[in-house]
Design a protein around this motif. Structure first.
Motif, mmCIF file in Angstrom:
data_model
loop_
_atom_site.group_PDB
_atom_site.id
_atom_site.type_symbol
_atom_site.label_atom_id
_atom_site.label_comp_id
_atom_site.label_asym_id
_atom_site.label_seq_id
_atom_site.Cartn_x
_atom_site.Cartn_y
_atom_site.Cartn_z
ATOM 1 N N LEU A 189 0.800 -1.210 0.000
ATOM 2 C CA LEU A 189 0.000 0.000 0.000
ATOM 3 C C LEU A 189 0.840 1.271 0.000
ATOM 4 N N ASP A 190 0.336 2.296 -0.707
ATOM 5 C CA ASP A 190 0.998 3.593 -0.808
ATOM 6 C C ASP A 190 0.012 4.697 -0.420
ATOM 7 N N ALA A 191 0.523 5.795 0.122
ATOM 8 C CA ALA A 191 -0.337 6.930 0.452
ATOM 9 C C ALA A 191 0.487 8.192 0.620
ATOM 10 N N ALA A 192 -0.170 9.345 0.460
ATOM 11 C CA ALA A 192 0.499 10.628 0.660
ATOM 12 C C ALA A 192 -0.504 11.687 1.071
ATOM 13 N N VAL A 193 -0.024 12.681 1.826
ATOM 14 C CA VAL A 193 -0.822 13.861 2.160
ATOM 15 C C VAL A 193 0.063 15.094 2.005
ATOM 16 N N MET A 194 -0.578 16.244 1.762
ATOM 17 C CA MET A 194 0.164 17.506 1.712
ATOM 18 C C MET A 194 -0.720 18.625 2.212
ATOM 19 N N ASP A 195 -0.143 19.481 3.040
ATOM 20 C CA ASP A 195 -0.833 20.623 3.637
ATOM 21 C C ASP A 195 -0.446 21.880 2.863
ATOM 22 N N GLY A 196 -1.431 22.505 2.209
ATOM 23 C CA GLY A 196 -1.146 23.673 1.394
ATOM 24 C C GLY A 196 -0.739 24.896 2.178
ATOM 25 N N ARG A 197 -1.041 24.916 3.467
ATOM 26 C CA ARG A 197 -0.707 26.074 4.291
ATOM 27 C C ARG A 197 0.799 26.195 4.492
ATOM 28 N N THR A 198 1.452 25.079 4.753
ATOM 29 C CA THR A 198 2.888 25.076 5.031
ATOM 30 C C THR A 198 3.709 24.347 3.975
ATOM 31 N N ARG A 199 3.032 23.648 3.069
ATOM 32 C CA ARG A 199 3.641 22.735 2.108
ATOM 33 C C ARG A 199 4.402 21.604 2.793
ATOM 34 N N ALA A 200 3.970 21.286 4.009
ATOM 35 C CA ALA A 200 4.461 20.069 4.660
ATOM 36 C C ALA A 200 3.805 18.876 3.991
ATOM 37 N N ALA A 201 4.533 17.755 3.923
ATOM 38 C CA ALA A 201 4.013 16.571 3.242
ATOM 39 C C ALA A 201 4.522 15.307 3.916
ATOM 40 N N GLY A 202 3.759 14.236 3.735
ATOM 41 C CA GLY A 202 4.163 12.936 4.230
ATOM 42 C C GLY A 202 3.722 11.868 3.256
ATOM 43 N N ALA A 203 4.561 10.860 3.037
ATOM 44 C CA ALA A 203 4.237 9.803 2.084
ATOM 45 C C ALA A 203 4.838 8.482 2.522
ATOM 46 N N VAL A 204 4.158 7.396 2.157
ATOM 47 C CA VAL A 204 4.647 6.049 2.464
ATOM 48 C C VAL A 204 4.400 5.144 1.265
ATOM 49 N N THR A 205 5.226 4.119 1.147
ATOM 50 C CA THR A 205 5.054 3.163 0.058
ATOM 51 C C THR A 205 5.437 1.771 0.522
ATOM 52 N N ASP A 258 -0.892 23.553 -2.322
ATOM 53 C CA ASP A 258 -0.221 24.829 -2.069
ATOM 54 C C ASP A 258 -1.306 25.894 -1.996
ATOM 55 N N ASN A 259 -1.402 26.603 -0.885
ATOM 56 C CA ASN A 259 -2.433 27.621 -0.714
ATOM 57 C C ASN A 259 -2.423 28.684 -1.809
ATOM 58 N N ARG A 260 -1.295 28.865 -2.473
ATOM 59 C CA ARG A 260 -1.206 29.893 -3.498
ATOM 60 C C ARG A 260 -1.977 29.540 -4.753
ATOM 61 N N ASP A 261 -2.285 28.239 -4.949
ATOM 62 C CA ASP A 261 -2.929 27.891 -6.209
ATOM 63 C C ASP A 261 -3.926 26.754 -6.144
ATOM 64 N N CYS A 262 -3.589 25.600 -5.557
ATOM 65 C CA CYS A 262 -4.568 24.515 -5.588
ATOM 66 C C CYS A 262 -4.120 23.304 -4.785
ATOM 67 N N ALA A 263 -5.021 22.313 -4.723
ATOM 68 C CA ALA A 263 -4.708 20.982 -4.201
ATOM 69 C C ALA A 263 -5.178 19.969 -5.230
ATOM 70 N N VAL A 264 -4.371 18.927 -5.462
ATOM 71 C CA VAL A 264 -4.664 17.940 -6.508
ATOM 72 C C VAL A 264 -4.449 16.531 -5.981
ATOM 73 N N SER A 265 -5.348 15.620 -6.356
ATOM 74 C CA SER A 265 -5.141 14.183 -6.153
ATOM 75 C C SER A 265 -5.440 13.487 -7.471
ATOM 76 N N ALA A 266 -4.574 12.556 -7.859
ATOM 77 C CA ALA A 266 -4.679 11.918 -9.166
ATOM 78 C C ALA A 266 -4.922 10.419 -9.058
ATOM 79 N N THR A 267 -5.393 9.847 -10.150
ATOM 80 C CA THR A 267 -5.585 8.400 -10.263
ATOM 81 C C THR A 267 -5.393 8.009 -11.716
ATOM 82 N N GLY A 268 -4.706 6.895 -11.961
ATOM 83 C CA GLY A 268 -4.530 6.465 -13.347
ATOM 84 C C GLY A 268 -3.226 5.724 -13.570
ATOM 85 N N ASP A 269 -2.713 5.804 -14.799
ATOM 86 C CA ASP A 269 -1.446 5.172 -15.165
ATOM 87 C C ASP A 269 -0.306 5.935 -14.502
ATOM 88 N N GLY A 270 0.122 5.474 -13.341
ATOM 89 C CA GLY A 270 1.061 6.233 -12.544
ATOM 90 C C GLY A 270 2.353 6.601 -13.238
#
Length: 354
Positions: free
Chosen positions: A116-132, A248-260
């Motif tokens: 399993l894989d996962a990730a999060v990102m906070d647009g306020r600080t651009r802090a992020a965490g991910a695992v795979t 990123d608070n300056r522009d957007c938040a995105v989550s994708a799905t598909g051919d990685g």
């Protein structure tokens, strides 16, 4: 040269956005752009999704599952909660639902395991965490969140990520928890018939959520089991910051799905955010007016068109400080939903529900 290429791409995206604005009759929302508002969107995978693929009962069950996740995040945002809390709450619900390829119900690797894989990102600080490559963490999205909160690293993998999970008190389960018979059958069919993952899966079941909260902060999260029959420790775009997940608070938040593989090569999530920032700074910043929904859609569509040129399929959900969430996908359908403080609340599956 790399910077020149990036500048050319962003300039092209901005041009597309302006062209879309000039050729559509859609007007700006009448709401005061300075009034606090929230927006939320989720996805449960994109791919070959036609009405003939599912019985009415299956269709209803998927819509109910999407609605449950959508409502959970919407309630948090409506009560003044944070974008990150809304994103993780919705994804936990989908990870626990075996209908999706995340958490329980994840696809099998070639060796017959669930990784399993996962990730999060906070647009306020651009802090992020991910695992795979985790195999025993019940909710990988919560592990990604803990990695982000810890702050020493962004991306953890395999045994190290699971050790970190144990040290932070996350719920661990036996690997058999994630297995479902229909996913196992997909792997066996793939091996026997010597076909690709795209032929045995009617969708990319990655799940994700993006949110804008009343404080004006955005967040994104994505969780997946990857592709059926994946080998050699393959990692897709979902846990890669800037490819399948970005905020990123300056522009957007995105989550994708598909051919990685293609989403990684196109840097999809980051490209969409940069395109929106350039479009706003070049056309709206002086007046303080937000981008229209059509302009946001045009930027997302342009990046997805680039993915298609490379040979990839899939979709994205995008939320920005400028207005309601948008979807963009180049497949026959995408499990999706969105809600706003203005009263929008909808779920959809097929492409003709746009």
């Amino acid at each position: 040269m790399a910077m020149q290429t990036l500048t050319t791409l962003i300039t092209g995206l901005a041009g597309l956005a302006l062209a879309s604005l000039a050729t559509t009759a859609s007007a700006q929302e009448e709401d005061d752009p300075m009034e606090p508002r929230w927006s939320f969107a989720i996805h449960g995978g994109a791919g070959t999704l036609t009405r003939s693929d599912m019985t009415p009962e299956q269709d209803a069950a998927f819509r109910a599952a999407l609605q449950e996740a959508l409502d959970a995040g919407s309630e948090i945002l409506g009560n003044g909660g944070t974008a990150m809390d809304a994103v993780t709450a919705a994804i936990v619900i989908m990870e626990d639902n075996p209908r999706f390829n995340a958490g329980k119900g994840a696809v099998f690797t070639w060796e017959g395991t669930n990784e399993l894989d996962a990730a999060v990102m906070d647009g306020r600080t651009r802090a992020a965490g991910a695992v795979t490559g985790v195999k025993t963490v019940k909710n990988p999205i919560l592990l990604a969140l803990e990695v982000m909160k810890d702050g020493r690293h962004v991306f953890l993998s395999g045994a190290g990520a699971e050790e970190f999970a144990g040290e932070h008190g996350l719920e661990l389960v036996d690997p058999s928890y994630f297995a479902t018979e229909w996913r196992r059958m997909s792997l066996e069919r793939m091996k026997v018939e010597k076909i690709s993952a795209l032929d045995v899966d009617i969708k990319f079941g990655t799940v994700g959520a993006v949110a804008l909260d009343l404080e004006g902060n955005v967040a994104a999260g994505t969780s997946t089991g990857g592709m059926t029959g994946k080998r050699w420790g393959r990692i897709g775009d979902a846990p890669i910051i800037g490819a399948g997940t970005y905020a990123d608070n300056r522009d957007c938040a995105v989550s994708a799905t598909g051919d990685g593989e293609y989403f990684i090569r196109a840097g999809v999530a980051r490209s969409i955010c940069l395109g929106l920032r350039f479009a706003w700074e070049s056309t709206r910043k002086a007046s303080g007016e937000p981008l229209s929904a059509d302009e946001v859609q045009a930027v997302a569509d342009a990046v997805m068109a680039d993915v298609e040129v490379l040979g990839g399929t899939g979709g994205v959900i995008v939320v920005s400080p400028f207005g309601p969430a948008v979807f963009s996908f180049n497949t026959e359908g995408m499990y999706r939903g969105r809600a706003t403080s203005e009263g929008t609340n909808e779920v959809a599956i097929y492409d003709d529900e746009k």
